[in-house]
Design a protein around this motif. Structure first.
Motif, PDB file in Angstrom:
ATOM      1  N   LYS A 130      -0.318 -13.617   9.923  1.00 27.79           N
ATOM      2  CA  LYS A 130       1.053 -13.212  10.210  1.00 27.79           C
ATOM      3  C   LYS A 130       1.942 -13.561   9.020  1.00 27.79           C
TER       4      LYS A 130
ATOM      5  N   ASP B 242       7.647 -11.922   7.031  1.00 28.81           N
ATOM      6  CA  ASP B 242       8.369 -10.638   7.113  1.00 28.81           C
ATOM      7  C   ASP B 242       8.414 -10.102   8.548  1.00 28.81           C
ATOM      8  N   GLN B 243       7.350 -10.446   9.325  1.00 29.35           N
ATOM      9  CA  GLN B 243       7.245  -9.883  10.676  1.00 29.35           C
ATOM     10  C   GLN B 243       8.296 -10.460  11.626  1.00 29.35           C
ATOM     11  N   ASP B 244       8.814 -11.658  11.283  1.00 33.70           N
ATOM     12  CA  ASP B 244       9.834 -12.283  12.138  1.00 33.70           C
ATOM     13  C   ASP B 244      11.237 -12.168  11.552  1.00 33.70           C
TER      14      ASP B 244
ATOM     15  N   ASN C 152      -2.804  -4.353   8.408  1.00 35.11           N
ATOM     16  CA  ASN C 152      -1.410  -3.902   8.370  1.00 35.11           C
ATOM     17  C   ASN C 152      -1.470  -2.401   8.195  1.00 35.11           C
TER      18      ASN C 152
ATOM     19  N   THR D 242       0.464  -4.221  13.394  1.00 37.50           N
ATOM     20  CA  THR D 242      -0.441  -5.349  13.151  1.00 37.50           C
ATOM     21  C   THR D 242      -1.002  -5.804  14.499  1.00 37.50           C
TER      22      THR D 242
ATOM     23  N   ASP E  44      -0.317  -8.410  15.869  1.00 36.40           N
ATOM     24  CA  ASP E  44       0.812  -9.036  16.567  1.00 36.40           C
ATOM     25  C   ASP E  44       1.920  -8.045  16.893  1.00 36.40           C
TER      26      ASP E  44
ATOM     27  N   TYR F 285       6.163  -4.079  12.855  1.00 32.42           N
ATOM     28  CA  TYR F 285       7.333  -4.576  12.130  1.00 32.42           C
ATOM     29  C   TYR F 285       7.755  -3.537  11.102  1.00 32.42           C
TER      30      TYR F 285
END
Ligand SMILES: Cc1cc2nc3c(=O)[nH]c(=O)nc-3n(C[C@H](O)[C@H](O)[C@H](O)COP(=O)(O)OP(=O)(O)OC[C@H]3O[C@@H](n4cnc5c(N)ncnc54)[C@H](O)[C@@H]3O)c2cc1C
Lengths: 540, 64
Positions: free
Chosen positions: A17, A20-22, A156, A174, A176, A179
């Motif tokens: 992870k 950038d994803q958060d 990704n 992803t 998760d 994004y």
């Protein structure tokens, strides 16, 4: 939700992870490369070595298992050499020099390649594609350790893009969840069926050849099988229009059966059926294990345009050719070689954005040359009309006894680098020198002391002088050009004279960061060389 | 460079023509086609000059 489309040979960049994803708002990256195949990773090597932050997004976590490319030509190795991973490839690869040509079941002739001396890299090597990709990824990690701002993110998958005037927005999936990212520049290296092309609704036109190939990589149990390339036209062992056998490292041999269009793929892929073909072809005495096999069809196609504003296409995503002549990965590497320095200069503000359009012009020229060559091979191997078959068979018949007919036998022409004749970046040829080093060509290699010339060229502009005076450094329009002074006095093999001077006494060559010649003249002339530099960076 | 010769150039033309026909005698259509193809290639190699060959192709197609 996130299944692999193919099996991995090596897991190299497991999903992790990223911050950038958060992020609250989409993070902007200078360059995003879509696809972590050989061409995407090479792009990151080129840009990373220039210190340009580059993020590669790949929908898998490593190198695909299927071998696909096995023949890597000299120019491809030279480019990998410039990036710092050419040597391990040559150490691993195998080279063959003896080729044999068969028609029906008789050998018609054999040939020895006798490659030209005085080059650091061989004319080509045979090596499984996963090795090629691994060596590039080794280099990628090495550069990262040395602080190069490059990153590759596994699992990704780019699902959609939106192209704006000055950036691109990407939706990424992803494990998760999704994004969003932004990129100043996006380079599509996402392979022959390029989802990016589809997302942007761009054309991919050309010809699908109605034929399929069964490839089998086999490991020989007998260790006395010769390192030769065998090509059969119409083998009578019932294997279709042609069969090709050549060697890879680890005692693995590639056999390509051209089996026609109307085949039952599932049936053909059964191990017992593949073995039946192999046994008929190799004879019962030869024992082997199956390593990998696949059926593929091919097409000769290219996009109309390799640049769409902030988006570039490179490698198989931009163009596809038949496998004859090994032009896929080899030409993709030339795309990277061409785009890297241009994008770098534009991003640093050293060259106008219009320089990027010359990527399109020069590489379309390259793609067309490759398509032409591979189409000609295809037409020879699978004649399209009665008369072309009669002529083809006549060539094969004659080649058995008469040497003159052998150069007409076309079972694939080895990929050689494209010369950018007519490129707007070239200055008119002002030297009565050898044709092979005219403006637009790749600099031919030459032995130099303990090393070779090409390792001294590239990355930046170079002024190569041979028995000619010039300043050690010139700065023009913010571009620094360093001189490399050579003399025929040190030219023990005579290769420098033969490849760069011909019948002339002295020469000054302006050489681009991708080792292509931009201009050449007999002597240094400040005004003319400065004009040539401006021209080579798209400022004139 | 020499131009493609399109004026009489074969000595004893009748003899040559008879020899050409004789070479095809007893051959099936397929064998004759193959023979002609080999002959074209042998002659083309002898000529060698690319411009002359292109002119010859044009002349043979009736466009030259
Ligand atoms: C049988 C066969 C034999 C060949 N032999 C030769 C040879 O001898 N010499 C030669 O030079 N070439 C050869 N080729 C061609 C060569 O394999 C290709 O040209 C080469 O792999 C192209 O590299 P690429 O990076 O452009 O594309 P690919 O290798 O296809 O890589 C594309 C990457 O993009 C990823 N991707 C796709 N979609 C997405 C997405 N939405 N988001 C993120 N990532 C994505 C894929 O997973 C993949 O990792 C051969 C090909 C075949 C099939």
């Amino acid at each position: 939700m996130f299944d692999d489309r193919y099996t991995l040979a090596y897991k190299r960049y497991p999903y992790k992870k990223s911050a950038d994803q958060d992020a609250a708002a989409p993070v902007r990256h200078p360059v995003v490369v879509m696809g972590g195949g050989p061409i995407g990773v090479a792009t990151a090597l080129d840009l990373g070595r220039q210190g340009i932050p580059t993020l590669v997004l790949d929908d898998h976590e490593g190198v695909g298992m299927g071998s696909r490319a096995i023949c890597f030509a000299k120019r491809c190795l030279e480019i990998a050499g410039r990036y710092g991973c050419g040597k391990p490839m040559v150490d691993k690869g195998v080279v063959w020099n003896l080729g044999k040509v068969f028609h029906k079941d008789d050998q018609v002739f054999e040939f020895n390649l006798l490659p030209e001396e005085g080059h650091e890299y061989p004319a080509f090597i045979n090596m499984q594609q996963p090795y090629y990709e691994s060596f590039q990824l080794d280099r990628f990690e090495e550069l990262q350790k040395d602080g190069a701002p490059i990153e590759i993110r596994g699992k990704n998958r780019v699902d959609s893009v939106e192209v704006h005037d000055d950036h691109v927005t990407l939706q990424i999936m992803t494990p998760d969840g999704p994004y969003t990212l932004e990129a100043d520049w996006l380079i599509g290296c996402d392979g022959a069926s390029s989802p990016l092309r589809t997302m942007l609704d761009l054309d991919f036109t050309g010809k699908v050849f109605q034929d399929s190939f069964l490839i089998a990589d086999i490991k020989m149990k007998n260790d006395d099988f010769p390192t030769e390339r065998w090509f059969w036209f119409e083998p009578t062992h019932g294997s279709g229009a042609s069969t090709l056998l050549h060697k890879q490292p680890d005692d693995v041999w590639r056999v390509d059966f051209q089996i026609g269009w109307d085949v039952d793929r599932k049936e053909e892929m059964k191990e017992e059926n593949i073995r039946r073909r192999l046994d008929a072809f190799l004879g019962e005495a030869v024992e082997y294990d199956m390593v990998w096999s696949s059926i593929y069809t091919f097409q000769c196609k290219r996009m109309d345009n390799f640049r769409h504003g902030r988006v570039f296409f490179a490698g198989d995503a931009a163009h596809q050719v038949s496998p004859f002549g090994a032009r896929g990965a080899n030409s993709g590497m030339q795309d990277v070689d061409n785009l890297g320095w241009k994008l770098g200069m534009v991003m640093r503000g050293e060259a106008p954005e219009s320089l990027l359009d010359t990527y399109n012009m020069e590489r379309i020229h390259g793609a067309d040359e490759n398509i032409l060559n591979s189409t000609r091979s295809t037409d020879f191997i699978t004649p399209k009309s009665e008369m072309s078959r009669i002529l083809r068979d006549a060539v094969l018949d004659l080649s058995e006894k008469h040497e003159f007919a052998r150069p007409l036998v076309n079972s694939g022409r080895l990929s050689v680098p494209c010369t950018y004749d007519g490129s707007p970046l070239n200055s008119a040829d002002a030297l009565d020198g050898p044709a092979r080093s005219r403006p637009g060509s790749v600099c031919p290699d030459v032995p130099m002391g303990d090393g070779y010339l090409l390792s001294e060229l590239g990355d930046t502009f170079t002024l190569l002088t041979i028995d000619a005076d010039a300043p050690d450094e010139i700065e023009e329009s913010g571009v620094k050009v360093t001189r490399l002074a050579l003399s025929t006095k040190d030219d023990k093999t005579g290769a420098l004279k033969e490849r760069y001077l011909g019948d002339t006494e002295s020469a000054v060559y302006l050489i681009r960061p991708d080792q292509h010649v931009a201009a050449r003249r007999p002597n240094f002339d400040d005004n003319l060389i400065r004009a040539a530099i401006r021209r080579a960076i798209g400022k004139e | 460079m020499t131009d493609l010769v399109l004026t009489p150039n074969i000595e004893s033309a009748d003899d040559f023509y008879a020899e050409l026909l004789a070479a095809h005698e007893g051959l099936s259509k397929d064998e004759s086609d193959a023979f002609n193809a080999r002959l074209v290639l042998v002659l083309a190699n002898h000529v060698g000059d690319r411009d002359v060959l292109s002119d010859a192709l044009k002349a043979a197609s009736g466009k030259g």
